[in-house]
Design a protein around this motif. Structure first.
Motif, PDB file in Angstrom:
ATOM      1  N   ALA A  69       0.520  -1.369  -0.444  1.00 31.91           N
ATOM      2  CA  ALA A  69      -0.057  -0.431  -0.039  1.00 31.91           C
ATOM      3  C   ALA A  69       0.901   1.617  -0.303  1.00 31.91           C
ATOM      4  CB  ALA A  69      -1.037  -0.177   1.002  1.00 31.91           C
ATOM      5  N   LEU A  70       1.475   1.136   0.848  1.00 34.93           N
ATOM      6  CA  LEU A  70       2.890   2.287   0.729  1.00 34.93           C
ATOM      7  C   LEU A  70       3.269   3.033  -0.319  1.00 34.93           C
ATOM      8  CD1 LEU A  70       4.111   1.764   4.452  1.00 34.93           C
ATOM      9  CD2 LEU A  70       3.255   3.789   3.399  1.00 34.93           C
ATOM     10  N   GLN A  71       3.348   1.582  -1.711  1.00 41.82           N
ATOM     11  CA  GLN A  71       4.553   1.810  -2.873  1.00 41.82           C
ATOM     12  C   GLN A  71       2.780   2.440  -3.587  1.00 41.82           C
ATOM     13  OE1 GLN A  71       7.767   1.434  -3.629  1.00 41.82           O
ATOM     14  NE2 GLN A  71       7.770   1.664  -1.400  1.00 41.82           N
ATOM     15  N   ASN A  72       1.847   1.869  -2.970  1.00 39.33           N
ATOM     16  CA  ASN A  72       1.086   2.056  -4.337  1.00 39.33           C
ATOM     17  C   ASN A  72       0.063   3.426  -4.304  1.00 39.33           C
ATOM     18  OD1 ASN A  72       1.474   0.021  -7.097  1.00 39.33           O
ATOM     19  ND2 ASN A  72       1.175  -0.861  -4.999  1.00 39.33           N
ATOM     20  N   ALA A  73       0.019   3.830  -3.187  1.00 38.56           N
ATOM     21  CA  ALA A  73      -0.970   4.938  -2.371  1.00 38.56           C
ATOM     22  C   ALA A  73      -0.067   6.463  -2.718  1.00 38.56           C
ATOM     23  CB  ALA A  73      -0.652   5.247  -0.924  1.00 38.56           C
ATOM     24  N   PRO A 118       8.236   5.266  -0.697  1.00 34.50           N
ATOM     25  CA  PRO A 118       9.179   5.298  -1.556  1.00 34.50           C
ATOM     26  C   PRO A 118       9.280   6.758  -1.840  1.00 34.50           C
ATOM     27  CG  PRO A 118       6.598   4.820  -1.830  1.00 34.50           C
ATOM     28  CD  PRO A 118       6.984   5.337  -1.029  1.00 34.50           C
ATOM     29  N   ALA A 119      10.056   7.134  -2.447  1.00 33.57           N
ATOM     30  CA  ALA A 119      10.723   8.380  -2.540  1.00 33.57           C
ATOM     31  C   ALA A 119      10.078   9.902  -3.531  1.00 33.57           C
ATOM     32  CB  ALA A 119      12.081   8.781  -3.852  1.00 33.57           C
ATOM     33  N   GLY A 120       9.991  10.748  -2.753  1.00 29.91           N
ATOM     34  CA  GLY A 120       8.831  11.610  -2.785  1.00 29.91           C
ATOM     35  C   GLY A 120       7.047  11.846  -2.799  1.00 29.91           C
ATOM     36  N   ALA A 121       6.864  10.742  -2.283  1.00 32.80           N
ATOM     37  CA  ALA A 121       5.722  10.415  -1.436  1.00 32.80           C
ATOM     38  C   ALA A 121       5.091  11.496  -0.979  1.00 32.80           C
ATOM     39  CB  ALA A 121       5.756   9.531  -0.743  1.00 32.80           C
ATOM     40  N   ASN A 122       3.639  11.361  -1.524  1.00 28.37           N
ATOM     41  CA  ASN A 122       2.386  13.029  -0.956  1.00 28.37           C
ATOM     42  C   ASN A 122       2.055  12.368   0.484  1.00 28.37           C
ATOM     43  OD1 ASN A 122       0.827  14.740  -1.643  1.00 28.37           O
ATOM     44  ND2 ASN A 122      -0.200  14.220  -2.173  1.00 28.37           N
ATOM     45  N   ILE A 123       2.875  12.865   1.940  1.00 33.50           N
ATOM     46  CA  ILE A 123       2.592  12.571   2.978  1.00 33.50           C
ATOM     47  C   ILE A 123       1.659  13.439   4.079  1.00 33.50           C
ATOM     48  CG2 ILE A 123       3.575  11.887   4.854  1.00 33.50           C
ATOM     49  CD1 ILE A 123       6.106  10.672   3.863  1.00 33.50           C
ATOM     50  N   LEU A 124       1.254  13.191   4.127  1.00 30.66           N
ATOM     51  CA  LEU A 124       0.899  14.631   5.389  1.00 30.66           C
ATOM     52  C   LEU A 124       0.344  14.357   6.290  1.00 30.66           C
ATOM     53  CD1 LEU A 124      -1.627  16.120   6.123  1.00 30.66           C
ATOM     54  CD2 LEU A 124      -3.615  15.114   6.081  1.00 30.66           C
ATOM     55  N   GLN A 140      12.237  12.330   9.412  1.00 29.46           N
ATOM     56  CA  GLN A 140      12.617  10.880   9.001  1.00 29.46           C
ATOM     57  C   GLN A 140      11.708  10.913   7.902  1.00 29.46           C
ATOM     58  OE1 GLN A 140      14.254   6.862  10.385  1.00 29.46           O
ATOM     59  NE2 GLN A 140      13.355   7.594  12.715  1.00 29.46           N
ATOM     60  N   LEU A 141      11.060  11.939   7.767  1.00 33.52           N
ATOM     61  CA  LEU A 141      10.575  11.659   5.968  1.00 33.52           C
ATOM     62  C   LEU A 141       9.947  13.177   6.016  1.00 33.52           C
ATOM     63  CD1 LEU A 141       7.466   9.335   7.654  1.00 33.52           C
ATOM     64  CD2 LEU A 141       9.097   8.928   6.021  1.00 33.52           C
ATOM     65  N   ASP A 142       9.668  13.435   4.147  1.00 33.40           N
ATOM     66  CA  ASP A 142      10.222  14.455   3.607  1.00 33.40           C
ATOM     67  C   ASP A 142       8.008  15.066   4.190  1.00 33.40           C
ATOM     68  OD1 ASP A 142      12.292  16.338   3.197  1.00 33.40           O
ATOM     69  OD2 ASP A 142      12.678  14.442   2.175  1.00 33.40           O
ATOM     70  N   VAL A 143       7.731  15.806   4.394  1.00 34.18           N
ATOM     71  CA  VAL A 143       5.858  15.927   4.317  1.00 34.18           C
ATOM     72  C   VAL A 143       5.737  16.972   3.376  1.00 34.18           C
ATOM     73  CG1 VAL A 143       5.724  14.999   6.456  1.00 34.18           C
ATOM     74  CG2 VAL A 143       5.963  17.552   6.258  1.00 34.18           C
ATOM     75  N   ARG A 144       4.538  16.684   3.129  1.00 29.47           N
ATOM     76  CA  ARG A 144       4.287  17.982   2.461  1.00 29.47           C
ATOM     77  C   ARG A 144       3.200  19.213   2.847  1.00 29.47           C
ATOM     78  NH1 ARG A 144       2.051  17.073  -3.371  1.00 29.47           N
ATOM     79  NH2 ARG A 144       4.098  15.760  -3.332  1.00 29.47           N
ATOM     80  N   LEU A 145       2.497  18.122   3.546  1.00 26.60           N
ATOM     81  CA  LEU A 145       2.243  19.047   5.012  1.00 26.60           C
ATOM     82  C   LEU A 145       2.167  18.816   6.037  1.00 26.60           C
ATOM     83  CD1 LEU A 145       0.133  21.574   5.623  1.00 26.60           C
ATOM     84  CD2 LEU A 145      -1.818  20.747   4.798  1.00 26.60           C
TER      85      LEU A 145
END
Length: 547
Positions: free
Chosen positions: A266-270, A290-296, A308-313
């Protein structure tokens, strides 16, 4: 006016904070507190090792969402609690640990059990306090509860010198006791951030939510459930939040861990990953995103947002408050195809493992044992899991049927074997109307075996199922991957021990199982008993955790 001792002042704070149990072993340095609590209706549970008292306090927190309380007398009594306190610190679980201390006039004079326990606990506690003046006991203990619960929770170590504890010199009318030490205000998200987050959720086609301990401690079960239902988001619960959305809910997928194939996929496809109140680490690595994942990401600790994570918001706020805000802001949606794909993946994994679930082999396949336990888990069951490979199998396959109904060694990264028996005891005290089933490895069981005596003394009915491979199996299987065929292992083999005899020796119920067809009936008989029980199941050490 009445003069009371320090123990009575501590009891007053415990009563105001709703404490129901204190776990520990009696000692002269702490006895006035234990006595005062018992007289006030706060039950003292006397264990056989203070480490297990601390684990019980932590288990109480995991089962109820409220701070657990443990105690140990000065010196070794206090230091025995250290592993349990350290685990609560790593797991960010609220706990009050009370340690005794020599009289102030006896410091550094080689008195019985005098030791610098404050120095020991500083690195394993969210906060440590030593009582400087008996009249300030309520102030300090009230502050301890506030520290244990507020923002990111954790254990607080309280050290009370014996003269402050014993002295019957405090005017119960003159000592200042606040009405409350808790602030119920919850930090919420800004309107701008709520709008941005809602837009991200509305735009997503394949969203997923990973919900962790922060949501559990904030009591956000209803709010998180409302959010995922309105927005049609599949949810993966983890750590203390296992069961926050019960596993039987149609949007609940599985444990939120990259060790589970469905969560990893799921993490790879979300196209949107919502992370609420949880950290990356041992069971959820940063590499799983994944690199560039869209994370809230939502967390009450601002520093945790970008850990540890780059987040969008990132939203700094309480999980309960923010989930409610997001529910009000998002548009109704469903993602039937995405959810169906995840469910199909989960079902395929179960089908893949299905042959092992009914395996007739002897020694018994570990998955046959786990499958037999799974059949007996219903909505009124609390599952507790302990061990190495044993815990890996159990965490993968045993369901969480509600908040506080799955307690596991895998809640955090510290991983101390031996949490199982004390967690299970605390869970039964917290949920007396529910059945409690503990799955544990034989090595892990050894840490708490004598607590069956404690169960008998206090009428705590737990059913323990031991996956007995007569070995420290996780280490053996990991070392076997690197060793040659003729390599001898050092210190890894245990004996084919009849652990069920431990139960029988203290008057509890025990059964020994070495045939797969006998597992289910043995567990049923154990559950039907009116006393604690052990089912000791001999399994195949050659079959290690394979995911």
């Amino acid at each position: 006016m009445a003069l009371v001792n320090g123990g009575k002042l501590i009891e007053g704070v415990f009563s105001k904070e709703g404490v129901k149990y204190v776990f520990g072993i009696p000692g002269g340095h702490i006895y006035p507190m234990i006595e005062a609590c018992e007289e006030a209706g706060i039950k003292f549970i006397g264990v056989r090792n203070e480490m297990n008292a601390a684990f019980m306090a932590e288990g109480w927190a995991f089962a109820t969402g409220k701070p657990g309380v443990c105690t140990g007398t000065a010196g070794p009594g206090a230091t025995n609690m250290l592993t349990g306190v350290a685990n609560a610190y790593c797991n960010q679980a609220p706990m009050i640990a009370v340690g005794g201390k020599a009289r102030v006039c006896e410091y550094e004079s080689n008195q019985l059990q005098d030791f610098d326990t404050m120095g020991v606990f500083k690195g394993a506690s969210k906060k440590t306090y030593q009582i400087p003046d008996g009249n300030r006991i309520p102030e300090y203990f009230g502050r301890a509860f506030a520290e244990a619960r507020r923002n990111t929770p954790g254990p607080v170590y309280m050290e009370v010198p014996r003269d402050k504890m014993e002295a019957c010199a405090y005017d119960d009318e003159a000592v200042r006791v606040q009405d409350t030490w808790q602030c119920e205000t919850r930090p919420a998200a800004s309107e701008a951030d709520v709008a941005k987050a809602a837009a991200m959720i509305d735009a997503a086609k394949r969203p997923m939510a990973i919900v962790g301990s922060g949501a559990f401690w904030s009591g956000a079960a209803a709010e998180v459930t409302a959010l995922i239902e309105k927005a049609g988001i599949p949810v993966f619960t983890r750590n203390a939040a296992r069961g926050l959305v019960p596993d039987y809910h149609p949007l609940a997928m599985c444990i939120g861990s990259d060790k589970h194939p469905v969560c990893a996929a799921a993490l790879q496809n979300a196209d949107l990953i919502i992370v609420i109140g949880t950290r990356t680490g041992y069971t959820l690595s940063r590499e799983a995103f994944p690199a560039g994942a869209n994370i809230l990401r939502v967390d009450i600790n601002g520093a945790a947002i970008t850990d540890q994570l780059d987040v969008r918001l990132g939203i700094v706020g309480d999980a309960k408050a923010v989930a409610a805000q997001l529910t009000a802001a998002v548009k109704p949606a469903d993602h039937k195809e995405w959810v169906a794909m995840l469910v199909e993946s989960r079902d395929s994994m179960a089908q893949f493992l299905g042959q092992a679930f009914v395996s007739p082999q002897t020694p018994i396949h570990p998955l046959r044992l786990v499958a037999e336990i799974r059949k007996r888990v219903d909505k009124d069951t609390v599952v507790v899991i302990d061990g190495g490979d044993t815990a890996s199998w159990g965490n993968l396959l045993l369901p969480a049927m509600g908040p506080g109904q799955l307690l596991t060694i895998a809640t955090g990264s510290f991983g101390p074997l031996g949490v199982g028996v004390p967690y299970a005891m605390a869970a039964k005290l917290a949920h007396p109307g529910k059945k409690v089933i503990l799955l544990t490895g034989d090595g892990a069981f050894g840490y708490g075996a004598m607590e069956y005596d404690t169960m008998m003394r206090y009428g705590i009915k737990v059913t323990t199922v031991i996956l007995n491979d007569s070995c420290w199996g996780m280490i053996k299987n990991s070392e076997a991957k690197r060793a040659g065929e003729d390599k001898e292992f050092v210190g890894l083999y245990l004996r084919d021990t009849h652990y069920e005899k431990v139960a029988e020796a203290v008057g509890a119920y025990g059964e020994y199982v070495d045939k797969p067809e006998d597992i289910g009936p043995a567990i049923d008989r154990a559950l039907a008993q009116d006393k604690p029980s052990i089912v000791n199941v001999m399994t195949d050490v050659k079959i290690g955790f394979a995911f």
